[in-house]
Design an enzyme around this catalytic site. Sequence first.
Site, PDB file in Angstrom:
ATOM      1  N   LYS A   1      36.208  56.578  32.696  1.00 51.08           N
ATOM      2  CA  LYS A   1      37.026  57.214  33.742  1.00 51.08           C
ATOM      3  C   LYS A   1      38.273  57.878  33.150  1.00 51.08           C
ATOM      4  O   LYS A   1      38.571  59.026  33.453  1.00 51.08           O
ATOM      5  CB  LYS A   1      37.484  56.194  34.797  1.00 51.08           C
TER       6      LYS A   1
ATOM      7  N   ARG B   1      39.631  50.472  44.883  1.00 52.66           N
ATOM      8  CA  ARG B   1      38.748  49.497  44.267  1.00 52.66           C
ATOM      9  C   ARG B   1      38.255  48.471  45.286  1.00 52.66           C
ATOM     10  O   ARG B   1      37.487  47.576  44.926  1.00 52.66           O
ATOM     11  CB  ARG B   1      39.506  48.753  43.160  1.00 52.66           C
TER      12      ARG B   1
ATOM     13  N   ARG C   1      37.743  49.276  22.199  1.00 54.95           N
ATOM     14  CA  ARG C   1      38.995  49.787  22.742  1.00 54.95           C
ATOM     15  C   ARG C   1      40.109  48.737  22.609  1.00 54.95           C
ATOM     16  O   ARG C   1      41.247  49.057  22.281  1.00 54.95           O
ATOM     17  CB  ARG C   1      38.806  50.169  24.219  1.00 54.95           C
TER      18      ARG C   1
ATOM     19  N   ARG D   1      45.046  46.281  24.111  1.00 52.88           N
ATOM     20  CA  ARG D   1      44.981  45.830  25.513  1.00 52.88           C
ATOM     21  C   ARG D   1      44.378  44.443  25.574  1.00 52.88           C
ATOM     22  O   ARG D   1      43.220  44.247  25.194  1.00 52.88           O
ATOM     23  CB  ARG D   1      44.098  46.802  26.312  1.00 52.88           C
TER      24      ARG D   1
ATOM     25  N   ARG E   1      36.020  41.210  35.093  1.00 53.13           N
ATOM     26  CA  ARG E   1      36.272  42.537  35.663  1.00 53.13           C
ATOM     27  C   ARG E   1      34.974  43.160  36.168  1.00 53.13           C
ATOM     28  O   ARG E   1      34.955  43.808  37.210  1.00 53.13           O
ATOM     29  CB  ARG E   1      36.961  43.430  34.626  1.00 53.13           C
TER      30      ARG E   1
HETATM   31  P1  ADP Z   1      39.435  49.262  33.739  1.00 50.01           P
HETATM   32  O1  ADP Z   1      38.792  50.065  34.825  1.00 50.01           O
HETATM   33  O2  ADP Z   1      39.072  49.726  32.369  1.00 50.01           O
HETATM   34  O3  ADP Z   1      39.284  47.799  33.931  1.00 50.01           O
HETATM   35  P2  ADP Z   1      42.102  50.063  34.594  1.00 50.01           P
HETATM   36  O4  ADP Z   1      42.996  50.577  33.537  1.00 50.01           O
HETATM   37  O5  ADP Z   1      41.639  51.018  35.639  1.00 50.01           O
HETATM   38  O6  ADP Z   1      40.953  49.460  33.750  1.00 50.01           O
HETATM   39  O7  ADP Z   1      42.751  48.806  35.320  1.00 50.01           O
HETATM   40  C1  ADP Z   1      43.202  47.669  34.603  1.00 50.01           C
HETATM   41  C2  ADP Z   1      43.525  46.528  35.572  1.00 50.01           C
HETATM   42  O8  ADP Z   1      44.552  46.949  36.510  1.00 50.01           O
HETATM   43  C3  ADP Z   1      42.366  46.073  36.451  1.00 50.01           C
HETATM   44  O9  ADP Z   1      41.532  45.145  35.811  1.00 50.01           O
HETATM   45  C4  ADP Z   1      43.129  45.471  37.658  1.00 50.01           C
HETATM   46  O10 ADP Z   1      43.600  44.194  37.375  1.00 50.01           O
HETATM   47  C5  ADP Z   1      44.340  46.378  37.812  1.00 50.01           C
HETATM   48  N1  ADP Z   1      44.047  47.452  38.786  1.00 50.01           N
HETATM   49  C6  ADP Z   1      43.889  48.783  38.506  1.00 50.01           C
HETATM   50  N2  ADP Z   1      43.627  49.474  39.629  1.00 50.01           N
HETATM   51  C7  ADP Z   1      43.612  48.573  40.649  1.00 50.01           C
HETATM   52  C8  ADP Z   1      43.376  48.651  42.050  1.00 50.01           C
HETATM   53  N3  ADP Z   1      43.082  49.816  42.657  1.00 50.01           N
HETATM   54  N4  ADP Z   1      43.451  47.526  42.788  1.00 50.01           N
HETATM   55  C9  ADP Z   1      43.743  46.369  42.214  1.00 50.01           C
HETATM   56  N5  ADP Z   1      43.953  46.198  40.896  1.00 50.01           N
HETATM   57  C10 ADP Z   1      43.888  47.282  40.116  1.00 50.01           C
END
Ligand code: ADP
Length: 191
Positions: free
Chosen positions: A14, A89, A128, A134, A146
Amino acid sequence: MINLILFGKPGSGKGTQAEFLKKNYNLVHISTGDLFRNNIKNKTQFGLLAKSYIDKGGLVPDQVTIEMLINQVNINHDVNGFIFDGFPRTISQAEALDSFMKSINMKITATISLEAEDSILEERLIKRGQLSGRTDDQDIDKIRNRFNEYNTKTSPLKKYYNSMNKLFNINGIGTIDEIKNRLINLINQIK
Ligand code: ADP
């Protein structure tokens, strides 16, 4: 205006593709994950709260996330459109986004889901994690949590957008350029 939602499990690409789409179509890229990470880095109160959820591989509560997202849209004026990366999400975030968009006379053009198998995603994430530091990418249990959060809370959103004829699945396996081309073809068809 083009307003895109990018969907996909952690590691599905993404962020990479959003960077490209942002430049190619002159859109504003809003990544909730990046916003949270910035808040964590700057040790804001908001960051401290988010960290406790992110560190376990869980989702940050809807109310906090929705407020942050709306705020980001509101500070950007006269734009060609937005890419929402990592938001919504949950169903409740999607509903909040719909009613907010309606209130400002905007709508979602398309929801694009980048599809890839878990085994490939796990490999990408571990790599990554080594490069970026991270912490949520360095532990297989957090990664699997996740995926689990995605399957239970985010995946139902596909049905939600499909019922509005807004869901488009894109094969997320291949070179970055191959996937870019798939996205360009799709967006040219729908915009
Ligand atoms: P990835 O999709 O690679 O897990 P992101 O960088 O999009 O990583 O998000 C990292 C973390 O941030 C998620 O695992 C979650 O804990 C939090 N997060 C991101 N977007 C949301 C959302 N829309 N609602 C709730 N938590 C979120």
